[in-house]
Design an enzyme around this catalytic site. Structure first.
Site, PDB file in Angstrom:
ATOM      1  N   THR A 116      -3.397   2.388  -7.119  1.00 44.22           N
ATOM      2  CA  THR A 116      -4.079   2.082  -8.386  1.00 44.22           C
ATOM      3  C   THR A 116      -3.946   0.596  -8.759  1.00 44.22           C
ATOM      4  OG1 THR A 116      -3.556   4.331  -9.075  1.00 44.22           O
ATOM      5  CG2 THR A 116      -4.256   2.813 -10.802  1.00 44.22           C
ATOM      6  N   ASP A 168      -3.651   8.226   4.491  1.00 49.28           N
ATOM      7  CA  ASP A 168      -2.809   8.693   3.394  1.00 49.28           C
ATOM      8  C   ASP A 168      -3.311  10.073   2.919  1.00 49.28           C
ATOM      9  OD1 ASP A 168      -0.863   8.412   1.382  1.00 49.28           O
ATOM     10  OD2 ASP A 168      -2.284   7.464  -0.010  1.00 49.28           O
ATOM     11  N   THR A 204       2.392   2.322  -8.530  1.00 49.31           N
ATOM     12  CA  THR A 204       1.828   1.577  -9.658  1.00 49.31           C
ATOM     13  C   THR A 204       2.599   1.871 -10.946  1.00 49.31           C
ATOM     14  OG1 THR A 204      -0.350   1.598  -8.653  1.00 49.31           O
ATOM     15  CG2 THR A 204      -0.273   1.232 -11.048  1.00 49.31           C
ATOM     16  N   ASP A 213      -0.292  16.098   3.914  1.00 50.32           N
ATOM     17  CA  ASP A 213       0.210  16.455   2.584  1.00 50.32           C
ATOM     18  C   ASP A 213       0.120  17.970   2.387  1.00 50.32           C
ATOM     19  OD1 ASP A 213       0.789  16.908  -0.026  1.00 50.32           O
ATOM     20  OD2 ASP A 213      -0.680  15.503  -0.851  1.00 50.32           O
TER      21      ASP A 213
HETATM   22  P1  13P Z   1      -0.427   4.656  -7.160  1.00 54.09           P
HETATM   23  O1  13P Z   1      -1.893   4.837  -7.288  1.00 54.09           O
HETATM   24  O2  13P Z   1       0.331   5.141  -8.332  1.00 54.09           O
HETATM   25  O3  13P Z   1      -0.041   3.257  -6.789  1.00 54.09           O
HETATM   26  O4  13P Z   1       0.053   5.602  -5.962  1.00 54.09           O
HETATM   27  C1  13P Z   1      -0.262   5.254  -4.661  1.00 54.09           C
HETATM   28  C2  13P Z   1       0.051   6.335  -3.716  1.00 54.09           C
HETATM   29  O5  13P Z   1       1.101   6.932  -3.763  1.00 54.09           O
HETATM   30  C3  13P Z   1      -0.942   6.648  -2.708  1.00 54.09           C
HETATM   31  O6  13P Z   1      -0.570   7.708  -1.912  1.00 54.09           O
END
Ligand code: 13P
Length: 282
Positions: A231, A82, A209, A104
């Site tokens: 998160t 990610d 999240t 990204d």
């Molecule tokens: P959150 O931490 O808001 O769930 O986002 C996760 C995310 O998009 C990781 O790339």
């Protein structure tokens, strides 16, 4: 059921009209909890870790654990890097066998983002891996270290970007942000509708999240096929451990281990139900 390519999972989600949960993991307990939820609900899933988290969980150690969990799972699991920002890290994930990577370039100009994304697409092709990229800018940063302003995706740019880069999944910004939301997010479904009608590739929603179930459902019924949850997983694992200490049920290390697994499991299962991915592993 083997380790699978994210591209296949998202193509199936497009046909079946659901979204695949992409769960960020930081340790063995979270990997075990998320995979347990997937196996129990018969959901395909993606296990992911962001480049910014690798200071805590080195890729050379957690990467093989994620891949082993996928290979041993009884449901299809893709393993994804990610928010890759450097070619070095993306290359390391590909060499380990990750089945997809995200580049990204949301902080770059559109032209630079296109050029760098194309480089990553060419690199990943050599490994048979899929590529996700981002156009527009999701608010905040994956680990909350930088307060990045959200910049909504332009539907025209999304179309040009996906055509010129050939990415397999496209992350868009529609009012979503990483981490806990200070105020309830108001997602721009007007933008989502426009992007969905002009872009064929599966769309990705970051910042899962704190998004309400009805908004998640509206998203996955309108082109969002991968939803990132980070998160909430960390908070659920930590919260379950804290609850255990408060109630006095954690008496030693392995009670803590079980509590973290349970937290990650409950959070993942709840999201799989909202994403309609339950039963889609068959
Ligand atoms: P959150 O931490 O808001 O769930 O986002 C996760 C995310 O998009 C990781 O790339």
């Amino acid at each position: 059921m083997p380790l699978v390519n994210m591209k296949t999972l998202l193509a199936d989600a497009q046909k079946g009209n659901y979204a695949v949960g992409s769960f960020s993991v930081a340790n063995l307990e979270m990997i075990l909890g998320v995979v347990k939820a997937a196996e129990e609900t018969r959901s395909p899933i993606i296990l992911q870790i962001a480049e910014v988290r690798l200071n805590h969980s080195p890729l050379a150690i957690i990467g093989p654990a994620m891949l082993a969990a996928a290979k041993n799972a009884t449901v299809p699991v893709a393993v994804h890097l990610d928010h890759g920002t450097t070619i070095e890290c993306i290359g390391q994930a590909l060499r380990l066998g990750f089945t997809s990577v995200m580049f990204d370039g949301s902080h770059l100009s559109v032209e630079e983002n296109i050029a760098k994304t194309k480089e990553v697409v060419a690199l990943a092709k050599g490994y048979g891996a899929a590529v996700e990229a981002e156009i527009g800018c999701v608010g905040g940063s994956e680990d909350g270290s930088v307060d990045i302003a959200m910049r909504c995706t332009s539907p025209d740019q999304a179309k040009i970007f996906s055509e010129r880069t050939g990415v397999d999944a496209l992350a868009i910004a529609i009012g979503n942000a990483h981490g806990f939301y200070k105020d309830a997010p108001e997602l721009r479904f007007d933008i989502l509708d426009k992007v969905h009608s002009s872009v064929d590739v599966p769309l990705v929603l970051h910042g899962g999240t704190g998004i309400e179930p009805e908004d998640f459902i509206r998203c996955h019924q309108n082109g969002i096929k991968k939803i990132n949850i980070a998160t909430a997983t960390f908070a659920a694992a930590e919260g379950k451990a804290r609850e255990g200490y408060e109630k006095g049920t954690i008496k030693g290390y392995y009670d803590l281990h079980q509590a973290e697994i349970a937290g990650a499991y409950e959070n993942a299962k709840k999201h799989m139900e909202i994403f309609y991915s339950v039963g889609k592993a068959e």
